[in-house]
Structures are given as structure tokens and as C-alpha cells.
Design a protein around this motif. Structure first.
Motif, PDB file in Angstrom:
ATOM      1  N   ALA A  61      52.403  31.250  46.416  1.00 42.33           N
ATOM      2  CA  ALA A  61      52.695  32.200  45.334  1.00 42.33           C
ATOM      3  C   ALA A  61      51.616  32.147  44.258  1.00 42.33           C
ATOM      4  N   GLU A  62      51.215  30.961  43.889  1.00 42.70           N
ATOM      5  CA  GLU A  62      50.182  30.811  42.856  1.00 42.70           C
ATOM      6  C   GLU A  62      48.851  31.400  43.322  1.00 42.70           C
ATOM      7  N   ALA A  63      48.523  31.183  44.590  1.00 44.36           N
ATOM      8  CA  ALA A  63      47.266  31.715  45.120  1.00 44.36           C
ATOM      9  C   ALA A  63      47.286  33.240  45.123  1.00 44.36           C
ATOM     10  N   LYS A  64      48.418  33.827  45.460  1.00 44.32           N
ATOM     11  CA  LYS A  64      48.502  35.294  45.459  1.00 44.32           C
ATOM     12  C   LYS A  64      48.464  35.846  44.034  1.00 44.32           C
ATOM     13  N   CYS A  65      49.050  35.129  43.107  1.00 42.90           N
ATOM     14  CA  CYS A  65      49.089  35.598  41.720  1.00 42.90           C
ATOM     15  C   CYS A  65      47.756  35.424  40.992  1.00 42.90           C
ATOM     16  N   GLU A  66      46.761  34.863  41.673  1.00 41.68           N
ATOM     17  CA  GLU A  66      45.406  34.887  41.118  1.00 41.68           C
ATOM     18  C   GLU A  66      44.961  36.323  40.884  1.00 41.68           C
ATOM     19  N   LEU A  67      45.509  37.255  41.677  1.00 41.96           N
ATOM     20  CA  LEU A  67      45.227  38.679  41.459  1.00 41.96           C
ATOM     21  C   LEU A  67      45.600  39.091  40.041  1.00 41.96           C
ATOM     22  N   LEU A  68      46.767  38.654  39.587  1.00 45.33           N
ATOM     23  CA  LEU A  68      47.239  39.015  38.252  1.00 45.33           C
ATOM     24  C   LEU A  68      46.444  38.298  37.171  1.00 45.33           C
ATOM     25  N   ALA A  69      46.114  37.061  37.430  1.00 47.03           N
ATOM     26  CA  ALA A  69      45.406  36.265  36.430  1.00 47.03           C
ATOM     27  C   ALA A  69      43.996  36.795  36.168  1.00 47.03           C
ATOM     28  N   GLU A  70      43.378  37.403  37.185  1.00 43.09           N
ATOM     29  CA  GLU A  70      41.981  37.788  37.068  1.00 43.09           C
ATOM     30  C   GLU A  70      41.758  39.283  36.864  1.00 43.09           C
ATOM     31  N   MET A  71      42.761  40.125  37.066  1.00 46.82           N
ATOM     32  CA  MET A  71      42.512  41.561  36.914  1.00 46.82           C
ATOM     33  C   MET A  71      42.519  41.940  35.426  1.00 46.82           C
ATOM     34  N   PRO A  72      41.893  43.054  35.061  1.00 52.12           N
ATOM     35  CA  PRO A  72      41.798  43.442  33.647  1.00 52.12           C
ATOM     36  C   PRO A  72      43.169  43.528  32.984  1.00 52.12           C
ATOM     37  N   SER A  73      43.226  43.236  31.708  1.00 51.96           N
ATOM     38  CA  SER A  73      44.496  43.175  30.986  1.00 51.96           C
ATOM     39  C   SER A  73      45.175  44.530  30.857  1.00 51.96           C
ATOM     40  N   ASP A  74      44.422  45.625  31.012  1.00 51.03           N
ATOM     41  CA  ASP A  74      45.033  46.952  30.931  1.00 51.03           C
ATOM     42  C   ASP A  74      45.404  47.497  32.310  1.00 51.03           C
ATOM     43  N   SER A  75      45.356  46.655  33.329  1.00 46.07           N
ATOM     44  CA  SER A  75      45.784  47.056  34.674  1.00 46.07           C
ATOM     45  C   SER A  75      47.307  47.086  34.739  1.00 46.07           C
ATOM     46  N   VAL A  76      47.825  47.559  35.864  1.00 49.72           N
ATOM     47  CA  VAL A  76      49.271  47.610  36.094  1.00 49.72           C
ATOM     48  C   VAL A  76      49.602  46.716  37.279  1.00 49.72           C
ATOM     49  N   ALA A  77      50.577  45.824  37.093  1.00 54.17           N
ATOM     50  CA  ALA A  77      51.054  44.973  38.180  1.00 54.17           C
ATOM     51  C   ALA A  77      52.269  45.631  38.832  1.00 54.17           C
ATOM     52  N   ILE A  78      52.275  45.685  40.160  1.00 50.44           N
ATOM     53  CA  ILE A  78      53.416  46.210  40.917  1.00 50.44           C
ATOM     54  C   ILE A  78      53.904  45.101  41.830  1.00 50.44           C
ATOM     55  N   LEU A  79      55.176  44.724  41.659  1.00 46.70           N
ATOM     56  CA  LEU A  79      55.695  43.520  42.305  1.00 46.70           C
ATOM     57  C   LEU A  79      56.990  43.807  43.056  1.00 46.70           C
ATOM     58  N   ASN A  80      57.170  43.095  44.155  1.00 41.15           N
ATOM     59  CA  ASN A  80      58.389  43.183  44.953  1.00 41.15           C
ATOM     60  C   ASN A  80      59.534  42.481  44.223  1.00 41.15           C
ATOM     61  N   HIS A  81      60.458  43.266  43.715  1.00 41.77           N
ATOM     62  CA  HIS A  81      61.598  42.733  42.965  1.00 41.77           C
ATOM     63  C   HIS A  81      62.458  41.813  43.811  1.00 41.77           C
ATOM     64  N   ASP A  82      62.527  42.043  45.121  1.00 45.31           N
ATOM     65  CA  ASP A  82      63.438  41.311  45.985  1.00 45.31           C
ATOM     66  C   ASP A  82      62.925  39.924  46.357  1.00 45.31           C
ATOM     67  N   ASN A  83      61.735  39.568  45.892  1.00 45.09           N
ATOM     68  CA  ASN A  83      61.161  38.250  46.154  1.00 45.09           C
ATOM     69  C   ASN A  83      61.149  37.461  44.847  1.00 45.09           C
ATOM     70  N   GLN A  84      62.186  36.641  44.647  1.00 48.99           N
ATOM     71  CA  GLN A  84      62.353  35.955  43.368  1.00 48.99           C
ATOM     72  C   GLN A  84      61.232  34.972  43.088  1.00 48.99           C
ATOM     73  N   ARG A  85      60.733  34.302  44.112  1.00 48.60           N
ATOM     74  CA  ARG A  85      59.632  33.363  43.889  1.00 48.60           C
ATOM     75  C   ARG A  85      58.409  34.095  43.341  1.00 48.60           C
ATOM     76  N   LEU A  86      58.159  35.280  43.861  1.00 45.56           N
ATOM     77  CA  LEU A  86      57.038  36.068  43.371  1.00 45.56           C
ATOM     78  C   LEU A  86      57.221  36.420  41.899  1.00 45.56           C
ATOM     79  N   LEU A  87      58.414  36.892  41.528  1.00 42.60           N
ATOM     80  CA  LEU A  87      58.655  37.278  40.139  1.00 42.60           C
ATOM     81  C   LEU A  87      58.507  36.092  39.189  1.00 42.60           C
ATOM     82  N   ASP A  88      59.056  34.958  39.593  1.00 44.08           N
ATOM     83  CA  ASP A  88      58.994  33.773  38.737  1.00 44.08           C
ATOM     84  C   ASP A  88      57.547  33.308  38.542  1.00 44.08           C
ATOM     85  N   THR A  89      56.785  33.329  39.617  1.00 44.78           N
ATOM     86  CA  THR A  89      55.395  32.872  39.532  1.00 44.78           C
ATOM     87  C   THR A  89      54.544  33.871  38.761  1.00 44.78           C
ATOM     88  N   ALA A  90      54.764  35.162  39.025  1.00 44.62           N
ATOM     89  CA  ALA A  90      53.976  36.197  38.344  1.00 44.62           C
ATOM     90  C   ALA A  90      54.136  36.121  36.830  1.00 44.62           C
TER      91      ALA A  90
END
Length: 301
Positions: A61-90
Motif C-alpha cells: 500500500a505504501e509503495a502504491k501511494c508513492e503516486l500520491l506523495a509525489e504527484m503535484p499538489s493540485d492533482s486529483v486523487a481517485i481511489l477505490n472506496h471498497d479497499n479500506q487499506r488503500l484509503l487508510d494508507t492514502a
């Protein structure tokens, strides 16, 4: 090199670029994100793929969320609501604009009707690939389209996709026998999803022909056992396992109570299938590519 190659192929006539970022270790998605600088970051799932290298689902989860950590701050994140681990890590990596989607909830919620119709905001979309897992991916694509103000209406007419051999292929054989060919690759989540799709496929008998999922490391036996438990939970009629790796035998132990047979080579498995397959059977073939279950499918087609 796939991401840089894709970016270098962009020309002035292109309005959008859809870039897949894969990884097998920490830091890889971070580097790709720094190169691509995406305006939208979509994460569809966090599961157990490459757990043998990364060690835990949390690390994945942390490795995938590197996408969020490194993309521009004015970008939009789209996340799978049904994956709780993803939401918590994101939430630890991203505080910017976020849209969630899912079949259980989210900003954009859909309803799966049968196995191949997705209903969203009063519109129905024929899925190019059946199953809950494919419906979730389609919802993610709809969320991207919504952010970009792309009209959904043409999608209600359906669309087709072209996939490589062994990935989401359906073969209808003589005598009302259907093969679901998923031999291209396998991880825990895709295995569970494919078994669910098999169980939902109308037919007389539902038979799973499975093999090893590779690169699961110390978690391998536990995850193979989980697959067997899913077979039992779904009440499938027969389980055949090609045991090319000792961990694969855990599929059989997890499915205790379901008629199960194990094989040590492809030819024995082919001969057994030719002997038992009958009219109305629905068969799923799935394992990691290196197991070679595609050869078995080829012998039956």
C-alpha cells in the motif's frame, strides 16, 4: 522504461495520456511519478501482488501511494472506496482533492447487475469484461472521465477491449462446455475474483483448475490456503490442482470437503480433464504464467 517510452510517444494532437505505473519494489512508483507529473492519480487496488518482495500488504500500500506523495499538489486523487487499506494508507500521503468510487460506497457509487451491467447515476453501462473486479475498474475509469468532463453517454452503448491470450478469455466448446481462460497470470485477489466469476457463470458443474501463484514469499502457503477456502465457500463442484510447487498443495487443503484432485504434470491433468468433462461444465483455468496452464487449455480447445 515503459513510462518514459509512452511519454516520449506523445504528440501535439494528443489531449490525454493514460500511463500505467507498475512496481516490484519501493521507490519505483515515486520515480515514475516524478517523471510523469500526473494531473490525475488513480489507484485501483492494494492486494498481495509482489508480497514476496515487499514483505507485507501494508508495504505494498505504501509503495502504491508513492503516486500520491509525489504527484503535484493540485492533482486529483481517485481511489477505490471498497479497499479500506488503500484509503487508510492514502490519508497519510495525500491531503489534496480526492474522489472515491466503489460498489459499497464512495463519491461515485455503482451497482453491479448480474455480472456484466454496471448502473451508475441512473445510467447503465455494459461491461466489456464481466465480474465485480472489472466493474470496480470501470467505475474508476468513469470517475476519471467525470473529472475531465468527458460525456458518459457514448459508453452506455458498450465498448470492446482487446486482451492478450490467457487474460479474461472465454471459449465456448462443443457440447455446451465453457472455458474461462485466466492463465496469463495470477495473484491472490485476481484468483479470488476469477473464482467468484466462475461460480456466477450459468452452467451445470463449476470446475476450478488452478496452479501456483508465484512471488508470494513467506506468505505463499497462507495465501494459497485462502484460495482453497474460497473454493469451499463458493461450493464449487470440483477442484483440480497442478502442483508444480509445494505451496500449491495448500489450495487443496484449504478446500477440504470439496472433491479435489492434485496432479504433478500437465499431461496427467489433460488426460483427466478429457475423461471427466461433460456437457454443461464451466471450467476456470488460472495460475501464474510460468505454471503453463495455457498448454492445458490448448489441448482442450
Amino acid at each position: 522504461i515503459g513510462v518514459p517510452k509512452t511519454l516520449l510517444e506523445l504528440k501535439t494532437e494528443h489531449n490525454y495520456a493514460v500511463v500505467e505505473m507498475a512496481m516490484r519494489a519501493r521507490g519505483e512508483i515515486a520515480l515514475l511519478t516524478q517523471i510523469a507529473q500526473p494531473t490525475i492519480g488513480l489507484i485501483t487496488n492494494v492486494g498481495t501482488a509482489h508480497i514476496g518482495r515487499l514483505g507485507s500488504e501494508e508495504a505494498i500500500a505504501e509503495a502504491k501511494c508513492e503516486l500520491l506523495a509525489e504527484m503535484p499538489s493540485d492533482s486529483v486523487a481517485i481511489l477505490n472506496h471498497d479497499n479500506q487499506r488503500l484509503l487508510d494508507t492514502a490519508a497519510r500521503f495525500w491531503q489534496g482533492e480526492t474522489i472515491t468510487y466503489g460498489l459499497e460506497g464512495g463519491d461515485l457509487q455503482g451497482e453491479l447487475r448480474g455480472t456484466d451491467i454496471l448502473q451508475v447515476e441512473g445510467q447503465e453501462f455494459p461491461l466489456p469484461l464481466p465480474g465485480r473486479h472489472n466493474a470496480l475498474n470501470y467505475l474508476g475509469a468513469l470517475a476519471v472521465a467525470k473529472v475531465l468532463n468527458i460525456d458518459w453517454q457514448p459508453l452506455t452503448q458498450g465498448l470492446s477491449v482487446s486482451l492478450p491470450k490467457g487474460r479474461a478469455q472465454r471459449y465456448e466448446l462443443a457440447g455446451d462446455v465453457v472455458i474461462l481462460d485466466e492463465t496469463y497470470n495470477a495473484g491472490t485477489e485476481s484468483m479470488l475474483a476469477a473464482l467468484q466469476l466462475l461460480a456466477q457463470t450459468p452452467g451445470q458443474r463449476h470446475i476450478a483448475v488452478l496452479g501456483t501463484m508465484k512471488e508470494l514469499g513467506e506468505q505463499s502457503r497462507r495465501l494459497h490456503h485462502r484460495v482453497g477456502q474460497k473454493v469451499k465457500e463458493l461450493g464449487l463442484d470440483l477442484l483440480l490442482v497442478l502442483v508444480d510447487d509445494p505451496e500449491a498443495a495448500a489450495i487443496a487443503t484449504g478446500a477440504e470437503g470439496i472433491p479435489t484432485e492434485c496432479f504433478t504434470n500437465h499431461q496427467e491433468l489433460v488426460m483427466r480433464l478429457k475423461d471427466i468433462v461433460q456437457s454443461g461444465d464451466r471450467l476456470l483455468f488460472k495460475a501464474s504464467n510460468s505454471v503453463g496452464l495455457d498448454r492445458v487449455v490448448g489441448e482442450l480447445k
